[in-house]
Design a protein around this motif. Structure first.
Motif, PDB file in Angstrom:
ATOM      1  N   ARG A  91      12.367  15.129  22.127  1.00  0.00           N
ATOM      2  CA  ARG A  91      13.339  14.716  23.149  1.00  0.00           C
ATOM      3  C   ARG A  91      13.733  13.257  22.961  1.00  0.00           C
ATOM      4  O   ARG A  91      14.889  12.895  23.127  1.00  0.00           O
ATOM      5  N   LEU A  92      12.740  12.403  22.627  1.00  0.00           N
ATOM      6  CA  LEU A  92      13.051  10.987  22.423  1.00  0.00           C
ATOM      7  C   LEU A  92      14.044  10.799  21.283  1.00  0.00           C
ATOM      8  O   LEU A  92      14.849   9.887  21.291  1.00  0.00           O
ATOM      9  N   TYR A  93      13.951  11.679  20.277  1.00  0.00           N
ATOM     10  CA  TYR A  93      14.861  11.576  19.139  1.00  0.00           C
ATOM     11  C   TYR A  93      16.078  12.482  19.338  1.00  0.00           C
ATOM     12  O   TYR A  93      16.821  12.744  18.398  1.00  0.00           O
ATOM     13  N   ARG A  94      16.253  12.967  20.547  1.00  0.00           N
ATOM     14  CA  ARG A  94      17.441  13.730  20.968  1.00  0.00           C
ATOM     15  C   ARG A  94      17.709  14.951  20.101  1.00  0.00           C
ATOM     16  O   ARG A  94      18.857  15.198  19.684  1.00  0.00           O
ATOM     17  N   PHE A 149       7.806  15.879  23.485  1.00  0.00           N
ATOM     18  CA  PHE A 149       8.172  14.546  23.974  1.00  0.00           C
ATOM     19  C   PHE A 149       8.887  13.772  22.868  1.00  0.00           C
ATOM     20  O   PHE A 149       9.942  13.177  23.073  1.00  0.00           O
ATOM     21  N   HIS A 150       8.277  13.817  21.686  1.00  0.00           N
ATOM     22  CA  HIS A 150       8.848  13.120  20.541  1.00  0.00           C
ATOM     23  C   HIS A 150      10.248  13.657  20.218  1.00  0.00           C
ATOM     24  O   HIS A 150      11.188  12.903  20.029  1.00  0.00           O
ATOM     25  N   GLU A 174       3.230  19.584  23.765  1.00  0.00           N
ATOM     26  CA  GLU A 174       3.950  18.655  24.640  1.00  0.00           C
ATOM     27  C   GLU A 174       4.155  17.291  23.987  1.00  0.00           C
ATOM     28  O   GLU A 174       5.188  16.654  24.162  1.00  0.00           O
ATOM     29  N   ASN A 175       3.155  16.855  23.220  1.00  0.00           N
ATOM     30  CA  ASN A 175       3.322  15.603  22.486  1.00  0.00           C
ATOM     31  C   ASN A 175       4.486  15.711  21.505  1.00  0.00           C
ATOM     32  O   ASN A 175       5.292  14.796  21.386  1.00  0.00           O
ATOM     33  N   ARG A 196       4.074  15.071  13.947  1.00  0.00           N
ATOM     34  CA  ARG A 196       4.998  14.469  14.901  1.00  0.00           C
ATOM     35  C   ARG A 196       5.949  13.499  14.195  1.00  0.00           C
ATOM     36  O   ARG A 196       7.145  13.476  14.473  1.00  0.00           O
ATOM     37  N   ARG A 200      15.389   3.172  12.806  1.00  0.00           N
ATOM     38  CA  ARG A 200      14.411   3.946  13.566  1.00  0.00           C
ATOM     39  C   ARG A 200      14.618   5.442  13.417  1.00  0.00           C
ATOM     40  O   ARG A 200      13.669   6.224  13.379  1.00  0.00           O
ATOM     41  N   ARG A 201      15.888   5.840  13.358  1.00  0.00           N
ATOM     42  CA  ARG A 201      16.173   7.265  13.187  1.00  0.00           C
ATOM     43  C   ARG A 201      15.775   7.745  11.794  1.00  0.00           C
ATOM     44  O   ARG A 201      15.484   8.915  11.598  1.00  0.00           O
TER      45      ARG A 201
END
Lengths: 249, 327
Positions: free
Chosen positions: B102-105, B99-100, B95-96, B147, B75-76
């Motif tokens: 942040r999800l992938y740190r 968000f992405h 923001e989209n 994204r 996934r990474r």
């Protein structure tokens, strides 16, 4: 933790942006508070209730608004499923549990805010809060209702493909939970079978807890309320996260 | 090392086999196309490679990581643009993206910098504070591609990237995809049912039908495999023309369509004069005549015996069946 925060943040942003939803979900509780509160205040006399019937139902109405907002917030993931956004979250290298918890806390937060708005409005309608610690107790119960019922909504949404079943859930699940909770009537003098039903309804303990916090009196021991509702919350979060894990898209 | 290796990958829904024993390898930096009609199993293949679906049997690895045992690393390593839109319309483009990230740190500093860079790449930087619901279809697609690149994936999955877009926007997107492949050296796997798209973008193409690969190679090689050129003649008396032409030597195949006759044969340029002379001598009128080299459309026809459009209808039937089975 970051992931839970990320998803929580998204929920809050959406909540703040959608003014119509915010106002719309205040309509019903305010309506009930005015109609039932003022309408029945002079007719219904409850022994030991200094603040009258209107004071009695205010905690019930606050619970109602937390209940509805949180269930909606949970069920919202059906929209995410239909509009595809859920895929974006599910394909990221994060665990489903984190996503589910983020969604739950996000929903609970909006639900508590919604409950607090009703609380502030009821101050104008003559509610007198018993004490500051009491207010804190009420908040704790609002948070528990928020978390458990958002998780409940997520559990339902995980099993639904679209919004067709939504009306069914509202009419046959959410309204009975609200109606049986003793939000609008005292449960002590009910016939035994109705009383048993209300005692099976988890929301009863939330309503009673908030009532104890705000008014200083309740029909069920607040400690029992706290324990039952906490237990229900834990179970709901477990069921919700279990079902959410099994979503496939 | 290959960017993607797939070995005997299979997916069954009940007794319907959506993907049937696929095997192929994709080189690093390659643009690889899965071409086929709707319901051929392209999206199912993508879903398995992106760990969204578990295969019924077979193996695959992405960027060296096994899709079954090493989900998170897979996934990474991948960025993905789904067939259906997957943006949050109530959030802004920025923001989209955020968000992405942040999800992938991604760290805050890197996140901010890359978001701006990528939004500039897809020319959305000046609209980054607008809510996505105000975006057009093409802008949304571009945002999704940006994204998908935010966490610098090694492999980018594009599932029908230009479906439902107007031709102009499509061309624009093709340019972006070419640029990505050229400048970033990123491996791209894309599915499409547009022949043109596969032809223009892909280094190699796998033609997939009913869950199996029926041909695989560069677009030129696939066309050579067809082996014949095509002459298309529009005539008001096509039946007469058909009986006259079909007796000529060297004709591989000949078909009557609504308003025209198509003839498949080798070295069409040499034979076209003969055909015209013959039609003239028999008083058969010819409205127009054209010669073309085989396209991927002809390749598909050659390998499956059907045009991709005929296949669309039955493909939809299959999808319906699949949905029923999945319930």
């Amino acid at each position: 933790m970051d992931i839970i925060y990320t998803i929580w943040l998204r929920n809050l942003k959406r909540y703040i942006r959608s003014k119509s939803r915010l106002l719309g979900s205040l309509g019903m509780p305010i309506f009930l508070m005015l109609v039932l509160g003022y309408g029945l205040n002079s007719v219904v006399v409850l022994p030991g209730m200094e603040q009258g019937y209107i004071g009695f139902i205010i905690p019930g109405i606050i619970s109602m608004s937390v209940l509805f907002t949180s269930v909606f917030a949970g069920i919202q993931i059906i929209w995410d499923k239909q509009f595809g956004f859920l895929k974006e979250t599910l394909v990221a290298p994060v665990s489903r549990l984190e996503i589910m918890l983020g969604q739950t806390f996000g929903g609970a937060t909006t639900a508590v805010i919604q409950g607090l708005i009703i609380f502030v409005l009821s101050l104008f309608m003559g509610l007198k809060v018993s004490s500051i610690p009491g207010f804190a107790i009420a908040i704790v119960f609002m948070i528990l209702i928020g978390i458990s019922f958002t998780a409940f909504g997520i559990a339902i949404a995980s099993r639904m493909d679209d919004m067709h079943g939504f009306q069914l859930i509202i009419n046959f699940v959410i309204f009975p939970i609200f109606g049986l909770s003793g939000a609008l009537f005292p449960i002590d003098d009910l016939p035994l079978w109705v009383r048993s039903l209300t005692l099976l309804d988890p929301l009863t303990y939330g309503v009673e807890g908030i009532r104890y916090g705000l008014l200083g009196t309740s029909q069920i021991d607040p400690l029992i309320c706290f324990m039952v509702l906490s237990g229900f919350t834990v179970v709901m979060v477990m069921i919700g996260s279990h079902l959410f894990r099994k979503i496939s898209i | 090392m290959f960017a993607i290796t797939v070995e005997n990958l299979t997916k069954e829904f009940g007794n319907f086999t959506a993907v049937n024993g696929l095997s192929f390898n994709i080189e690093q930096g390659e643009v690889f196309g899965l071409l086929g009609p709707n319901g051929a199993g392209k999206t199912t293949t993508m879903s398995m490679l992106s760990t969204m679906l578990k295969p019924s049997c077979g193996k695959a690895s992405v960027n060296g990581y096994d899709i079954l045992n090493n989900e998170d690393e897979v996934r990474r390593s991948i960025g993905i643009v789904f067939q259906d839109q997957s943006l949050d319309e109530e959030l802004t483009a920025y923001e989209n993206m955020d968000f992405h990230g942040r999800l992938y740190r991604l760290d805050k500093g890197i996140r901010k910098k890359r978001i701006i860079e990528l939004l500039e790449l897809v020319e959305l930087a000046d609209k980054k504070e607008n809510l996505v619901k105000t975006y057009s279809g093409g802008m949304r697609r571009r945002l999704e591609i940006a994204r998908g690149l935010l966490h610098e994936p090694k492999v980018l999955f594009l599932d029908e990237p230009t479906l439902g877009l107007d031709p102009q926007t499509r061309n624009h997107l093709w340019d972006y995809i070419e640029k990505l492949s050229r400048e970033k050296g990123i491996t791209i796997i894309l599915t499409t049912h547009y022949m043109e798209e596969a032809d223009k973008l892909c280094n190699r193409i796998a033609i997939i039908d009913k869950g199996s690969i029926i041909a695989l190679g560069t677009s030129d090689k696939l066309k050579k495999d067809v082996g014949v050129d095509i002459i298309k003649i529009v005539s008001s008396e096509k039946e007469k023309l058909w009986s006259a032409v079909s007796s000529m030597p060297g004709i591989k195949n000949i078909e009557i369509h609504d308003d025209s006759l198509t003839i498949g044969l080798k070295d069409a340029e040499k034979h076209v004069v003969k055909i015209i002379n013959m039609a003239y001598s028999r008083d058969i009128p010819i409205g127009s005549i054209s010669i073309h080299k085989p396209t991927l459309e002809d390749v598909f026809l050659h390998f499956t015996g059907r045009t991709i459009r005929e296949e669309e209808a039955s493909g939809k039937e299959q999808m319906r069946m699949m949905r029923r089975l999945r319930r």
